[in-house]
Enzyme design. Structure first.
Site, PDB file in Angstrom:
ATOM      1  N   ARG A   1     -27.300  -3.739  18.823  1.00 53.33           N
ATOM      2  CA  ARG A   1     -26.137  -4.606  19.029  1.00 53.33           C
ATOM      3  C   ARG A   1     -25.062  -4.226  18.022  1.00 53.33           C
ATOM      4  NH1 ARG A   1     -28.788  -6.246  22.829  1.00 53.33           N
ATOM      5  NH2 ARG A   1     -29.201  -8.418  23.368  1.00 53.33           N
TER       6      ARG A   1
ATOM      7  N   ASP B   1      -8.310  -1.568   1.694  1.00 55.38           N
ATOM      8  CA  ASP B   1      -9.000  -0.275   1.855  1.00 55.38           C
ATOM      9  C   ASP B   1      -9.311   0.409   0.525  1.00 55.38           C
ATOM     10  OD1 ASP B   1      -8.784  -0.739   4.509  1.00 55.38           O
ATOM     11  OD2 ASP B   1      -7.262   0.767   4.914  1.00 55.38           O
TER      12      ASP B   1
ATOM     13  N   GLY C   1       0.827  -1.207   0.000  1.00 53.85           N
ATOM     14  CA  GLY C   1       0.000   0.000   0.000  1.00 53.85           C
ATOM     15  C   GLY C   1       0.861   1.257   0.000  1.00 53.85           C
TER      16      GLY C   1
HETATM   17  O1  F6P Z   1      -4.559  -0.664   5.840  1.00 52.12           O
HETATM   18  C1  F6P Z   1      -5.447  -1.702   5.826  1.00 52.12           C
HETATM   19  C2  F6P Z   1      -6.086  -1.916   7.155  1.00 52.12           C
HETATM   20  O2  F6P Z   1      -6.923  -2.965   6.877  1.00 52.12           O
HETATM   21  C3  F6P Z   1      -6.836  -0.764   7.806  1.00 52.12           C
HETATM   22  O3  F6P Z   1      -8.126  -0.576   7.350  1.00 52.12           O
HETATM   23  C4  F6P Z   1      -6.795  -1.171   9.259  1.00 52.12           C
HETATM   24  O4  F6P Z   1      -6.963  -0.090  10.124  1.00 52.12           O
HETATM   25  C5  F6P Z   1      -5.438  -1.739   9.360  1.00 52.12           C
HETATM   26  O5  F6P Z   1      -5.151  -2.334   8.125  1.00 52.12           O
HETATM   27  C6  F6P Z   1      -5.254  -2.704  10.476  1.00 52.12           C
HETATM   28  O6  F6P Z   1      -3.919  -3.056  10.515  1.00 52.12           O
HETATM   29  P1  F6P Z   1      -3.258  -4.009  11.579  1.00 52.12           P
HETATM   30  O7  F6P Z   1      -3.296  -5.381  11.014  1.00 52.12           O
HETATM   31  O8  F6P Z   1      -1.887  -3.509  11.731  1.00 52.12           O
HETATM   32  O9  F6P Z   1      -4.075  -3.925  12.833  1.00 52.12           O
END
Ligand code: F6P
Length: 364
Positions: A282, A143, A117
């Site tokens: 919920r 994302d 990314g």
């Molecule tokens: O960047 C992709 C992503 O899926 C984000 O949407 C999310 O906040 C993050 O990765 C979570 O990353 P990690 O695996 O480091 O918790």
């Protein structure tokens, strides 16, 4: 132009379904062109710690439908700002890029293919600009927030998981006359929430780019109840925030490039909705289920196309470029341009307008 004899490939940042399909396509394409491939383990960590292994056809056999990455990945090892324990237990950041470049030299890597990314591509571009390292980028993220491509692989798989979750919550919400709030990934970009909400018929979609007012969300849920719809589905991106408010941070860590761990917005929204409307609510947090498992056919195909074209771009000397999908064609864009601004949801986007037209509330 120097003949390419060896390609190095790494997968960096959070994993996503389709990474193995890229690796497989790179190895097959390179092999046919008489180019050797080596895999660098755990993203840039492998370059720093000299963790490199040969990748030939046997190593990539059978990996097409597998989630994760056979190379491993990391979102903490930026060679230009490498975190190490310093004096008094404090984390200190050092530039260890020279060490990483030595691994490239030692392994006689002519071109580095970086699958990742924005974080991974920014580092790739720094190597390209500062050290003239020939790099070719391949965009990935669930994302879907990278420019330079209409869509990243991994997104379709995540969207399928999220839409399935909306569908499952639909029946139980309806049976119990409840509000069900589903939290999906998306820290700064709400594409998963928007698309899963649209595909699953979410009554409310909350995304980071469109700050919401909880009163508006509740008015919409009350209106539905008044029309006999005694349940509602809310799809919220983890990075959504109220007007004038902040994202819900679960915890902070000090050794990652993005130190914020999000999580908890669904609980906040569900509790507020229940308090303000009196309708039982919920919440479900989908989390990393969205990133795991086998890629969809769409993601396998897109990832394979990216892998093939990354090798073609390397052979054509398109260094410092990112392969990407434009319409139905694969094109390259300078990485610099692709990472300059992230791809975010805009209030005027067609999908937002369509969602509104079919009765979805964005809380704004
Ligand atoms: O960047 C992709 C992503 O899926 C984000 O949407 C999310 O906040 C993050 O990765 C979570 O990353 P990690 O695996 O480091 O918790």
């Amino acid at each position: 132009m120097k003949k390419i004899r060896k390609i190095g490939i790494l997968t960096g940042g959070g994993d996503c379904p389709g990474l193995n399909a890229v690796i497989r396509a790179v190895v097959h394409t390179a092999c046919r062109a008489g180019i050797a491939v080596v895999g660098i383990r755990d993203g840039y960590a492998g370059l720093i710690h000299k963790d490199v292994r040969p990748l030939a056809l046997p190593e990539v056999s059978g990996i097409l439908p597998l989630g994760g990455t056979i190379l491993g990945t990391s979102n903490r090892d930026n060679p230009f700002q490498y975190a190490e324990p310093g004096a008094g237990g404090k984390v200190e950041h050092r530039d260890v890029s020279a060490q990483a470049l030595k691994t490239i030299e030692y392994n006689e890597i002519d071109v580095l293919v970086t699958v990742g990314g924005d974080g991974t591509q920014i580092i790739a571009n720094t190597f390209f600009e500062k050290h003239k390292l020939p790099v070719v980028g391949v965009p990935k993220t669930i994302d879907n927030d990278l420019n330079g491509t209409d869509v990243t692989f991994g997104f379709d798989t995540a969207l399928n998981v999220a839409t399935t979750a909306v569908d499952k919550l639909h029946s139980t919400a309806e049976a119990h006359h409840r509000v069900m709030v589903l939290e999906v990934m998306g820290r700064y970009a709400g594409w998963i929430a928007l698309d899963a909400g649209l595909a699953g018929g979410g009554d409310v979609i909350l995304v980071p780019e469109i700050p919401y007012r909880i009163e508006k969300v509740c008015d919409h849920i009350r209106d539905r109840a008044a029309r006999g719809k005694r349940f509602s589905l809310v799809v919220v991106a983890e990075g959504a925030k109220p007007e004038g408010g902040q994202m819900v941070v679960a915890r902070k860590v000090n050794d990652a490039s993005d130190p914020i761990r999000l999580g908890g917005i669904a609980a906040l929204v569900a509790n507020q909705v229940e308090d303000l409307t009196g309708i039982e609510s919920r919440y479900t947090i989908l989390g990393h289920v969205q990133r795991g498992g086998s890629p969809t056919p769409y993601d396998r195909i897109l990832a394979s196309r990216f892998g093939y074209h990354a090798v073609e771009a390397a052979m054509a000397g398109k260094f410092g470029h990112l392969v990407g999908l434009r319409g139905n064609e694969i094109r390259t864009t300078p990485i610099q341009e692709a990472v300059a601004v992230p791809r975010r949801v805009k209030a005027g986007d067609d999908k937002v307008l369509v969602a509104k037209a079919v009765g979805t509330c964005f809380g704004s």
